[in-house]
Every structure is written in C-alpha cells, then in structure tokens.
Design a protein around this motif. Structure first.
Motif, mmCIF file in Angstrom:
data_model
loop_
_atom_site.group_PDB
_atom_site.id
_atom_site.type_symbol
_atom_site.label_atom_id
_atom_site.label_comp_id
_atom_site.label_asym_id
_atom_site.label_seq_id
_atom_site.Cartn_x
_atom_site.Cartn_y
_atom_site.Cartn_z
ATOM 1 N N ARG A 108 -3.768 -10.394 -8.524
ATOM 2 C CA ARG A 108 -5.115 -10.494 -8.644
ATOM 3 C C ARG A 108 -5.781 -10.972 -7.351
ATOM 4 O O ARG A 108 -7.035 -10.534 -6.963
ATOM 5 N N ALA A 109 -5.108 -11.853 -6.613
ATOM 6 C CA ALA A 109 -5.846 -12.383 -5.570
ATOM 7 C C ALA A 109 -5.853 -11.058 -4.257
ATOM 8 O O ALA A 109 -6.763 -11.019 -3.574
ATOM 9 N N ALA A 110 -4.735 -10.113 -4.535
ATOM 10 C CA ALA A 110 -4.704 -9.029 -3.527
ATOM 11 C C ALA A 110 -6.040 -8.106 -3.854
ATOM 12 O O ALA A 110 -6.742 -7.685 -2.916
ATOM 13 N N ARG A 111 -6.380 -7.789 -5.037
ATOM 14 C CA ARG A 111 -7.223 -6.814 -5.388
ATOM 15 C C ARG A 111 -8.612 -7.647 -5.076
ATOM 16 O O ARG A 111 -9.451 -6.829 -4.721
ATOM 17 N N GLN A 167 -16.714 -2.195 0.375
ATOM 18 C CA GLN A 167 -16.542 -0.837 0.843
ATOM 19 C C GLN A 167 -15.204 -0.340 0.398
ATOM 20 O O GLN A 167 -15.287 0.909 -0.005
ATOM 21 N N GLN A 168 -14.168 -0.992 0.524
ATOM 22 C CA GLN A 168 -12.865 -0.807 0.023
ATOM 23 C C GLN A 168 -13.215 -0.365 -1.444
ATOM 24 O O GLN A 168 -12.359 0.952 -2.078
ATOM 25 N N GLN A 169 -13.700 -1.169 -2.361
ATOM 26 C CA GLN A 169 -13.463 -1.055 -3.586
ATOM 27 C C GLN A 169 -14.291 0.394 -4.079
ATOM 28 O O GLN A 169 -13.897 1.196 -4.749
ATOM 29 N N LEU A 216 -5.238 -2.980 -15.104
ATOM 30 C CA LEU A 216 -4.091 -3.425 -14.966
ATOM 31 C C LEU A 216 -4.021 -4.536 -13.845
ATOM 32 O O LEU A 216 -4.983 -4.457 -13.124
ATOM 33 N N VAL A 217 -3.206 -5.336 -13.788
ATOM 34 C CA VAL A 217 -2.818 -6.448 -12.735
ATOM 35 C C VAL A 217 -1.919 -5.665 -11.902
ATOM 36 O O VAL A 217 -2.079 -5.761 -10.652
ATOM 37 N N CYS A 226 -2.534 -1.378 -3.685
ATOM 38 C CA CYS A 226 -1.801 -2.713 -3.441
ATOM 39 C C CYS A 226 -1.375 -3.598 -4.651
ATOM 40 O O CYS A 226 -0.810 -4.386 -4.595
ATOM 41 N N GLN A 227 -1.681 -2.782 -5.721
ATOM 42 C CA GLN A 227 -0.975 -3.654 -7.132
ATOM 43 C C GLN A 227 0.239 -2.847 -7.369
ATOM 44 O O GLN A 227 0.778 -3.638 -8.513
ATOM 45 N N GLN A 228 0.649 -2.147 -6.745
ATOM 46 C CA GLN A 228 1.871 -1.640 -7.147
ATOM 47 C C GLN A 228 3.019 -2.488 -6.682
ATOM 48 O O GLN A 228 3.153 -3.026 -5.357
ATOM 49 N N VAL A 229 4.219 -2.805 -7.461
ATOM 50 C CA VAL A 229 5.469 -3.675 -7.156
ATOM 51 C C VAL A 229 6.455 -2.768 -7.412
ATOM 52 O O VAL A 229 6.505 -1.790 -7.929
ATOM 53 N N ALA A 230 7.691 -3.516 -7.061
ATOM 54 C CA ALA A 230 8.996 -2.710 -6.955
ATOM 55 C C ALA A 230 9.502 -2.425 -8.418
ATOM 56 O O ALA A 230 9.783 -1.314 -8.938
#
Length: 219
Positions: free
Chosen positions: A12-15, A21-23, A129-130, A171-175
């Motif tokens: 959540r902090a990352a998004r 502008q990125q959004q 999603l988070v 940036c919300q993708q994790v392994a």
C-alpha cells in the motif's frame, strides 16, 4: 505483525508513493491494453470500482465502456438485513458523472440503487488489489468482501460469470502469495506493463469458446 499484514502495509505504501502523473499514465496504459482485449469487447455488463488509497484508477476504462454502449457498475455494500451490516457486495449501474455518496468506509457509491445486480449477473468484474503474483493470486485489503461475494465460484467450478480481472500497478507484484482456502483466483491481472494471465485457464462450460482468454490479446 502477521506476514500478510506486513506485506499489505508495504505494498500500500508503494502504490501511494506513485506521483499523480504516474497514476494517470498507468491508468491510461491499462485502459488501452484492456480496450483491445476480446474479453472486454464482448462484455456487456462490466463492474469497475472507485479507486482509493493509490489503487489503479479504472475510470478511463469505465468511460470507454460507456462510450461503447456497455453498462458499467460500481460495487455497493449490501444493505443492512435484520439490523446486521451486509458483508457482501451488490453492483449498481453507474454512468460517468452520476451522483455518488460515500459508504461507511468513505468510498463513493452510486446514490441510486435502481438496477442492482448480483455478481453472477455480470460478464466481467474488474477488481482492485493490494498485491498479486505470477499465478494471479490476489492479496486484498483484508475485509473479505470480494471473497464472500464470489464464494459461489468455489462451489460451482464450471460457473464462468463473471470473469475476474485484477487491475494493479506493476510495483504491486510479489514473488508469491500463498492462497488461502477462501481466496478466489483471478483469470488475469493487468498492469501498465503487461497482461499477466493465470498459468492454467479456468474450466469453461461445454459449448463455450475457449479462445476468449486474455493470453491471446496482450498488446
């Protein structure tokens, strides 16, 4: 702190750290990708969501759906029943610019409740999603509203409505997200970079075309 809670906090902090502008750029890219996908082109009733807390903004895609004559919906909290708060979602028709009012979490919902539909009446459901992984396992906010709303999909494996698409920033993708028994997997997740399709396609009912998967429409 529970590992899932810690992961939610980090993602959540990352998004939220993305600039305006990125959004906007990410939202436009996702809309462009999905607008060419057959799963979107064929759908008539599509549920979106109102973005909050840095979520990928689906409103550019909602506006495209409206221009193409599709019916867009937004989730609404189920009304109180017997004095108890609803724990599932219904979906109310929404036209861009129509009046909204905040729910108990402060998230805007359509003011009008005419034409409410349940999830299985929809063709396509865009989900916030988070976090997510390569198998399209979804980490939500932890309230369980979507999982309870879609629980019938676990009981009826051959049911294929609505098709479930997650929207996210890359940036919300994790392994890896370890799925829980109550989790409902997504068919795909769309980011500003790629359409990530689940590694195995959901089983379709006999007689339905199988070439509607997103794997064939990644731009």
């Amino acid at each position: 702190m529970h590992p899932r809670k810690a992961l939610r906090r980090e993602l959540r902090a990352a998004r939220r750290s993305l600039t305006l502008q990125q959004q906007r750029r990410h939202a436009a890219s996702v809309a462009k990708r999905l607008a060419r996908a057959r799963v979107f082109l064929r759908a008539r009733r599509i549920a979106f969501y109102w973005p909050a807390d840095g979520e990928l903004d689906p409103r550019p895609l909602l506006e495209q759906a409206h221009r193409r004559g599709k019916t867009g919906y937004l989730p609404v909290l189920r009304p109180r029943l017997n004095g108890r708060r609803g724990d599932r979602l219904w979906f109310a028709p929404y036209v861009p610019g129509a009046p909204l009012c905040p729910n108990r979490f402060g998230i805007p919902e359509p003011r009008s409740r005419r034409g409410l539909r349940l999830a299985w009446n929809l063709d396509l459901l865009m989900m916030p999603l988070v976090g997510f992984d390569a198998d399209c396992n979804r980490l939500g906010m932890g309230g369980g509203f979507y999982d309870r709303t879609l629980a019938y999909l676990r009981r009826h494996r051959a049911w294929n409505r609505p098709r479930l698409i997650g929207l996210a920033h890359a940036c919300q993708q994790v392994a890896r997200i370890e799925p829980q028994p109550w989790d409902i997997p997504l068919e795909a997740v769309v980011t500003e970079c790629v359409i990530q399709v689940r590694s195995f396609a959901p089983q379709r009912r006999k007689g339905r075309e199988e070439n509607g998967t997103l794997a064939r429409y990644d731009a």
